[in-house]
Design a protein around this motif. Structure first.
Motif, mmCIF file in Angstrom:
data_model
loop_
_atom_site.group_PDB
_atom_site.id
_atom_site.type_symbol
_atom_site.label_atom_id
_atom_site.label_comp_id
_atom_site.label_asym_id
_atom_site.label_seq_id
_atom_site.Cartn_x
_atom_site.Cartn_y
_atom_site.Cartn_z
ATOM 1 N N UNK A 227 0.809 -1.230 0.000
ATOM 2 C CA UNK A 227 0.000 0.000 0.000
ATOM 3 C C UNK A 227 0.835 1.270 0.000
ATOM 4 N N UNK A 228 1.980 1.260 0.715
ATOM 5 C CA UNK A 228 2.822 2.451 0.743
ATOM 6 C C UNK A 228 3.509 2.665 -0.605
ATOM 7 N N UNK A 229 3.899 1.564 -1.259
ATOM 8 C CA UNK A 229 4.511 1.674 -2.583
ATOM 9 C C UNK A 229 3.506 2.234 -3.590
ATOM 10 N N UNK A 230 2.278 1.712 -3.550
ATOM 11 C CA UNK A 230 1.240 2.200 -4.462
ATOM 12 C C UNK A 230 0.912 3.659 -4.162
ATOM 13 N N UNK A 231 0.888 4.015 -2.858
ATOM 14 C CA UNK A 231 0.626 5.407 -2.485
ATOM 15 C C UNK A 231 1.699 6.327 -3.045
ATOM 16 N N UNK A 232 2.965 5.900 -2.949
ATOM 17 C CA UNK A 232 4.059 6.723 -3.474
ATOM 18 C C UNK A 232 3.919 6.922 -4.977
ATOM 19 N N UNK A 233 3.506 5.865 -5.694
ATOM 20 C CA UNK A 233 3.304 5.985 -7.140
ATOM 21 C C UNK A 233 2.120 6.891 -7.458
ATOM 22 N N UNK A 234 1.018 6.672 -6.749
ATOM 23 C CA UNK A 234 -0.187 7.458 -7.019
ATOM 24 C C UNK A 234 0.003 8.925 -6.673
ATOM 25 N N UNK A 235 0.810 9.189 -5.638
ATOM 26 C CA UNK A 235 1.006 10.565 -5.185
ATOM 27 C C UNK A 235 1.688 11.426 -6.228
ATOM 28 N N UNK A 236 2.324 10.799 -7.223
ATOM 29 C CA UNK A 236 2.955 11.573 -8.301
ATOM 30 C C UNK A 236 1.958 11.993 -9.377
ATOM 31 N N UNK A 237 0.731 11.534 -9.239
ATOM 32 C CA UNK A 237 -0.314 11.828 -10.213
ATOM 33 C C UNK A 237 -1.273 12.861 -9.626
ATOM 34 N N UNK A 238 -1.448 13.982 -10.306
ATOM 35 C CA UNK A 238 -2.316 15.039 -9.791
ATOM 36 C C UNK A 238 -3.744 14.561 -9.593
ATOM 37 N N UNK A 239 -4.185 13.622 -10.429
ATOM 38 C CA UNK A 239 -5.549 13.122 -10.312
ATOM 39 C C UNK A 239 -5.790 12.482 -8.958
ATOM 40 N N UNK A 240 -4.783 11.786 -8.419
ATOM 41 C CA UNK A 240 -4.929 11.172 -7.095
ATOM 42 C C UNK A 240 -5.258 12.225 -6.046
ATOM 43 N N UNK A 241 -4.546 13.339 -6.066
ATOM 44 C CA UNK A 241 -4.777 14.368 -5.054
ATOM 45 C C UNK A 241 -6.127 15.051 -5.230
ATOM 46 N N UNK A 242 -6.554 15.193 -6.473
ATOM 47 C CA UNK A 242 -7.884 15.772 -6.697
ATOM 48 C C UNK A 242 -8.986 14.836 -6.208
ATOM 49 N N UNK A 243 -8.837 13.534 -6.502
ATOM 50 C CA UNK A 243 -9.834 12.573 -6.030
ATOM 51 C C UNK A 243 -9.811 12.459 -4.510
ATOM 52 N N UNK A 244 -8.609 12.419 -3.928
ATOM 53 C CA UNK A 244 -8.510 12.335 -2.469
ATOM 54 C C UNK A 244 -9.058 13.604 -1.812
ATOM 55 N N UNK A 245 -8.783 14.765 -2.409
ATOM 56 C CA UNK A 245 -9.278 16.017 -1.846
ATOM 57 C C UNK A 245 -10.791 16.124 -1.890
ATOM 58 N N UNK A 246 -11.377 15.755 -3.028
ATOM 59 C CA UNK A 246 -12.839 15.806 -3.108
ATOM 60 C C UNK A 246 -13.467 14.782 -2.176
ATOM 61 N N UNK A 247 -12.826 13.615 -2.023
ATOM 62 C CA UNK A 247 -13.386 12.595 -1.142
ATOM 63 C C UNK A 247 -13.216 12.966 0.331
ATOM 64 N N UNK A 248 -12.153 13.707 0.674
ATOM 65 C CA UNK A 248 -12.020 14.260 2.024
ATOM 66 C C UNK A 248 -13.228 15.132 2.343
ATOM 67 N N UNK A 249 -13.591 15.970 1.395
ATOM 68 C CA UNK A 249 -14.751 16.854 1.584
ATOM 69 C C UNK A 249 -16.039 16.046 1.618
ATOM 70 N N UNK A 250 -16.087 14.960 0.838
ATOM 71 C CA UNK A 250 -17.265 14.093 0.865
ATOM 72 C C UNK A 250 -17.491 13.539 2.276
ATOM 73 N N UNK A 251 -16.430 13.004 2.893
ATOM 74 C CA UNK A 251 -16.558 12.473 4.251
ATOM 75 C C UNK A 251 -16.878 13.562 5.257
#
Length: 427
Positions: A227-251
């Motif tokens: 999971x940490x390896x995948x997180x490091x890979x995903x964190x380089x993609x702006x889409x990940x942060x946009x999806x995580x940010x919108x989902x933070x607001x969703x919760x």
């Protein structure tokens, strides 16, 4: 084995075994979400019996939300290593045990141990990541619809059970309301043990709508560092942060705020617990329709535009709530607009995650995105409780959540198209 004979029996009737796995998953997520939503009906009874403040109780619920989300990526690893059946049964056992033991609680630390740790871990093992994994493993067609139905079970369980729970609390005390969740956890664990299998290939089947002659995709090799390896890979993609940010607001704008504090909010405005819980149940009914419809729409339309409308309408409904005067008409209008997109955001978010990060990593990447969702929920559960304790009103928390939803609506439109992301990755 019973599952093999059942698969043959269903196949003769033109029914794919994946629908049975999806049904048991639906019941599991329904029960888990009911357990997650139940403490929201107990804020005032616990405060009256033990003298704990809203902020103290909310702190234990906030930690539960955080664990619920942070276990998501590791739940995906456990599903890969130990199987869907083992993870589902373990989660149900933890939740059932927490519900049974909390009836003996007398100290605040008991609440943290049972409702923060055990309940957070049990529900985290069978959170929305479970629905995403089941949909992606067992379905090649109708995947968005399946994700929508499974997601709807999460909100429906949280909301639809509350009127019964509030009635039981009012007539028999708060401890009685834990019994239905305990019984349901035990019964569904038996169903999972008997019928759930990890993949269609375990029964010699292809995924629903898939090619029977095609070999199943290879399983991704996982360990607890993955999971940490995948997180490091995903964190380089702006889409990940946009999806995580919108989902933070969703919760922040759903589980943490409305699910946790709505009954208490209504109590502050002169409405009893049972009518307030009935409004939540109305939201659950609208949410079931809205989330299933969202799954259908996510298979056909631009998921970014769907998220724009979902977050925008949710934000406007939260601005309206303090001015509803808490009448039947005012709350009914809120329940309709807010309920239709309570978690209708999940199917488009899962679809966008799969499009940008691939089917092998969707469970892990969505697990981290869901962790952001629950961190948002934890923030709102604690923050709204603090606002209520210090200012004696929830109104600032409602306005803040409404404004955050409008920000999320804009963020959703910024997400790039999957083919552009794929081209960038290839380059």
């Amino acid at each position: 084995m019973l599952s093999n004979s059942t698969a043959r029996w269903l196949q003769r009737r033109g029914i794919h075994y994946g629908w049975l796995v999806a049904a048991i998953t639906f019941l599991t997520m329904l029960t888990m979400s009911a357990a997650l939503g139940l403490p929201g009906a107990m804020l005032q009874p616990l405060s009256r019996e033990f003298g704990w403040s809203t902020e103290q109780i909310s702190s234990s619920l906030a930690l539960r939300f955080a664990l619920f989300g942070l276990l998501g990526p590791f739940a995906a690893v456990m599903m890969e290593r130990f199987g869907l059946r083992a993870v589902m049964c373990m989660g149900l056992a933890l939740v059932g045990g927490a519900m049974a033991m909390v009836t003996r609680a007398t100290q605040l630390w008991h609440l943290f141990l049972l409702w923060s740790l055990l309940l957070g871990m049990g529900t985290g093992l069978t959170a929305l990541v479970l629905g995403a994994v089941v949909a992606n493993r067992w379905f090649a067609a109708r995947r968005g619809l399946v994700i929508g139905v499974l997601t709807a079970s999460a909100a429906t369980g949280q909301l639809a059970f509350l009127p019964l729970a509030a009635w039981m609390i009012e007539h028999w005390g708060w401890r009685s309301a834990t019994v239905p969740v305990f019984v349901a956890s035990a019964l569904i664990a038996v169903l999972a043990l008997l019928f759930v299998r990890d993949r269609p290939s375990d029964l010699g089947l292809a995924p629903f709508g898939g090619d029977a002659s095609a070999p199943p995709p290879p399983a991704m090799a996982m360990n607890f560092g993955t999971p940490f390896k995948v997180l490091a890979e995903a964190a380089r993609n702006r889409t990940f942060w946009l999806l995580a940010g919108t989902f933070f607001i969703c919760g922040l704008s759903t589980n943490g705020l409305v699910q946790t504090h709505f009954i208490s909010l209504c109590g502050d405005n002169g409405m009893g617990a049972v009518p307030a819980a009935s409004v939540l149940a109305m939201m659950g009914a609208f949410d079931f329709v809205g989330t299933v419809l969202s799954g259908w729409l996510s298979d056909r339309y631009d998921n970014r535009k769907l998220l724009f409308w979902y977050y925008g309408l949710r934000g406007l409904s939260l601005f309206w709530l303090p001015h509803s005067e808490f009448t039947f008409y005012g709350l009914g209008l809120f329940a309709m607009f807010y309920g239709l997109d309570w978690i209708a955001t999940v199917p488009p978010t899962v679809k966008l995650t799969a499009q940008h990060f691939g089917p092998q990593k969707v469970g892990l990447v969505f697990g981290w995105i869901f962790a952001a969702h629950q961190l948002g929920a934890a923030t709102a559960a604690w923050g709204a409780g603090l606002t209520r304790t210090l200012l004696l009103t929830y109104t600032p928390a409602l306005y803040a959540a409404g404004l955050a939803c409008l920000v999320a609506a804009v963020m959703a439109l910024v997400i790039g198209r999957a083919r552009k992301a794929a081209a960038v990755a290839a380059a």
